[in-house]
Design a protein around this motif. Structure first.
Motif, PDB file in Angstrom:
ATOM      1  N   ALA A 123       0.974  -0.733  -0.122  1.00  0.00           N
ATOM      2  CA  ALA A 123       0.590  -0.157   0.257  1.00  0.00           C
ATOM      3  C   ALA A 123       1.156   1.380  -0.344  1.00  0.00           C
ATOM      4  N   THR A 124       1.935   1.270   0.424  1.00  0.00           N
ATOM      5  CA  THR A 124       2.946   2.325   0.718  1.00  0.00           C
ATOM      6  C   THR A 124       3.886   2.520  -0.739  1.00  0.00           C
ATOM      7  N   ARG A 125       4.231   1.466  -1.085  1.00  0.00           N
ATOM      8  CA  ARG A 125       4.427   1.753  -2.580  1.00  0.00           C
ATOM      9  C   ARG A 125       3.884   2.290  -4.017  1.00  0.00           C
ATOM     10  N   HIS A 126       2.225   1.476  -3.067  1.00  0.00           N
ATOM     11  CA  HIS A 126       1.093   2.322  -4.151  1.00  0.00           C
ATOM     12  C   HIS A 126       1.392   4.303  -4.075  1.00  0.00           C
ATOM     13  N   LEU A 127       0.770   4.169  -2.507  1.00  0.00           N
ATOM     14  CA  LEU A 127       0.270   5.340  -2.736  1.00  0.00           C
ATOM     15  C   LEU A 127       1.307   6.790  -2.794  1.00  0.00           C
ATOM     16  N   GLN A 128       3.129   5.973  -2.527  1.00  0.00           N
ATOM     17  CA  GLN A 128       3.923   6.633  -2.846  1.00  0.00           C
ATOM     18  C   GLN A 128       4.074   7.566  -4.089  1.00  0.00           C
ATOM     19  N   ARG A 129       3.643   5.740  -5.869  1.00  0.00           N
ATOM     20  CA  ARG A 129       3.535   6.512  -6.521  1.00  0.00           C
ATOM     21  C   ARG A 129       2.434   6.929  -7.512  1.00  0.00           C
ATOM     22  N   SER A 130       2.029   7.325  -6.117  1.00  0.00           N
ATOM     23  CA  SER A 130       0.568   8.239  -7.046  1.00  0.00           C
ATOM     24  C   SER A 130       0.899   9.517  -6.305  1.00  0.00           C
ATOM     25  N   GLY A 131       2.203  10.059  -5.808  1.00  0.00           N
ATOM     26  CA  GLY A 131       2.332  11.555  -5.383  1.00  0.00           C
ATOM     27  C   GLY A 131       1.794  11.401  -3.920  1.00  0.00           C
ATOM     28  N   TYR A 132       1.457  10.353  -3.210  1.00  0.00           N
ATOM     29  CA  TYR A 132       1.117  10.900  -1.595  1.00  0.00           C
ATOM     30  C   TYR A 132       2.113  10.431  -0.422  1.00  0.00           C
ATOM     31  N   ARG A 133       2.398  11.291   0.188  1.00  0.00           N
ATOM     32  CA  ARG A 133       3.145  11.209   1.928  1.00  0.00           C
ATOM     33  C   ARG A 133       2.524  10.056   2.601  1.00  0.00           C
ATOM     34  N   VAL A 134       3.026   9.248   3.121  1.00  0.00           N
ATOM     35  CA  VAL A 134       2.345   7.898   3.625  1.00  0.00           C
ATOM     36  C   VAL A 134       2.864   8.267   5.363  1.00  0.00           C
ATOM     37  N   VAL A 135       1.742   8.589   5.953  1.00  0.00           N
ATOM     38  CA  VAL A 135       1.383   8.604   7.618  1.00  0.00           C
ATOM     39  C   VAL A 135       1.176   6.649   8.132  1.00  0.00           C
ATOM     40  N   ARG A 136       2.780   6.845   9.228  1.00  0.00           N
ATOM     41  CA  ARG A 136       2.126   5.089   9.436  1.00  0.00           C
ATOM     42  C   ARG A 136       1.870   5.402  10.564  1.00  0.00           C
ATOM     43  N   ARG A 137       1.079   4.668  11.297  1.00  0.00           N
ATOM     44  CA  ARG A 137       0.528   4.578  12.790  1.00  0.00           C
ATOM     45  C   ARG A 137      -0.003   3.462  13.493  1.00  0.00           C
ATOM     46  N   VAL A 138       0.783   3.104  14.290  1.00  0.00           N
ATOM     47  CA  VAL A 138      -0.069   1.545  14.980  1.00  0.00           C
ATOM     48  C   VAL A 138      -0.859   2.189  16.193  1.00  0.00           C
ATOM     49  N   LEU A 139      -1.680   1.218  15.792  1.00  0.00           N
ATOM     50  CA  LEU A 139      -2.945   2.028  17.083  1.00  0.00           C
ATOM     51  C   LEU A 139      -3.077   0.560  18.416  1.00  0.00           C
ATOM     52  N   ALA A 140      -3.020   1.098  18.896  1.00  0.00           N
ATOM     53  CA  ALA A 140      -3.198   0.581  20.662  1.00  0.00           C
ATOM     54  C   ALA A 140      -3.164  -0.735  20.533  1.00  0.00           C
ATOM     55  N   ASN A 141      -4.364  -1.346  19.981  1.00  0.00           N
ATOM     56  CA  ASN A 141      -4.781  -2.747  18.992  1.00  0.00           C
ATOM     57  C   ASN A 141      -3.977  -3.647  18.934  1.00  0.00           C
ATOM     58  N   GLY A 142      -2.470  -2.644  18.218  1.00  0.00           N
ATOM     59  CA  GLY A 142      -1.713  -3.183  17.202  1.00  0.00           C
ATOM     60  C   GLY A 142      -1.594  -3.431  15.992  1.00  0.00           C
ATOM     61  N   THR A 143      -3.327  -2.717  15.551  1.00  0.00           N
ATOM     62  CA  THR A 143      -2.651  -2.450  14.361  1.00  0.00           C
ATOM     63  C   THR A 143      -2.323  -1.353  13.073  1.00  0.00           C
ATOM     64  N   VAL A 144      -2.180  -2.011  11.640  1.00  0.00           N
ATOM     65  CA  VAL A 144      -1.150  -0.942  11.672  1.00  0.00           C
ATOM     66  C   VAL A 144      -2.015  -0.187  10.668  1.00  0.00           C
ATOM     67  N   LYS A 145      -2.135   1.524  10.637  1.00  0.00           N
ATOM     68  CA  LYS A 145      -3.250   2.542   9.719  1.00  0.00           C
ATOM     69  C   LYS A 145      -2.262   3.123   8.780  1.00  0.00           C
ATOM     70  N   ILE A 146      -2.052   3.095   7.687  1.00  0.00           N
ATOM     71  CA  ILE A 146      -1.418   4.379   7.134  1.00  0.00           C
ATOM     72  C   ILE A 146      -2.420   5.253   6.218  1.00  0.00           C
ATOM     73  N   THR A 147      -1.952   6.378   6.027  1.00  0.00           N
ATOM     74  CA  THR A 147      -2.509   7.504   5.530  1.00  0.00           C
ATOM     75  C   THR A 147      -1.877   8.046   4.503  1.00  0.00           C
ATOM     76  N   GLY A 148      -2.055   8.127   3.596  1.00  0.00           N
ATOM     77  CA  GLY A 148      -1.591   8.803   2.550  1.00  0.00           C
ATOM     78  C   GLY A 148      -2.316  10.464   2.117  1.00  0.00           C
ATOM     79  N   VAL A 149      -1.105  11.455   2.196  1.00  0.00           N
ATOM     80  CA  VAL A 149      -1.471  13.135   2.241  1.00  0.00           C
ATOM     81  C   VAL A 149      -0.885  13.401   1.454  1.00  0.00           C
ATOM     82  N   GLN A 150      -1.757  13.838   0.533  1.00  0.00           N
ATOM     83  CA  GLN A 150      -1.226  15.029   0.246  1.00  0.00           C
ATOM     84  C   GLN A 150       0.068  16.117   0.197  1.00  0.00           C
TER      85      GLN A 150
END
Length: 150
Positions: A123-150
């Motif tokens: 997902a990170t590679r896809h977002l970066q190829r689409s021009g997004y900056r990627v923010v990664r967060r690990v939630l309290a339950n261990g889930t990894v959440k990534i967000t693409g930011v313009q």
């Protein structure tokens, strides 16, 4: 005794798999044609029999296209051609201390941590190829959440 398990994930992006391995402290070995395991299929476990039912042939156990070395284990994870279609699957011997070292580092018998990091890397590679900056967060339950930011 061998307990050869296959992991329920289809690998279609080897670069993302390599990134996931690095993130978890494992080593992706491109082009390695064998992976270390017990070296004999005994058909003595449910997990091994399920692996065969999933289309893997016992005579091919130990052979692969690439391998993953895990610190603390003499066994390795094989990256093998998917018998049911495109891409690759992961297969390894989960038995004993060697298998436990793999499952401990990579996330249980289904290598959940590795699958998660693989998905994040894709997902990170896809977002970066689409021009997004990627923010990664690990939630309290261990889930990894990534967000693409313009």
């Amino acid at each position: 005794m061998s307990h050869v398990a296959n992991v329920e994930v289809e690998i279609n992006d080897l670069a993302a798999l390599k990134t996931a391995c690095t993130k978890l402290g494992a080593e992706f070995v491109e082009g390695q044609k064998t992976y270390a395991w017990y070296d004999r299929y005994l058909a003595d476990s449910d997990v091994g029999r399920q692996t065969v039912r999933d289309g893997f042939r016992p005579e091919d156990f130990g052979t692969c296209e690439h391998a993953i070395k895990v610190p603390g284990s003499n066994y390795e994870v094989g990256v093998v051609k998917n018998p049911a279609g495109n891409g690759y699957r992961l297969i390894y011997d989960e038995y004993g201390a060697q298998g436990r070292a793999i499952t401990k580092r990579l996330g249980g018998t289904q290598l959940t941590k590795l699958k998660t990091e693989y998905g994040v890397a894709r997902a990170t590679r896809h977002l970066q190829r689409s021009g997004y900056r990627v923010v990664r967060r690990v939630l309290a339950n261990g889930t990894v959440k990534i967000t693409g930011v313009q």
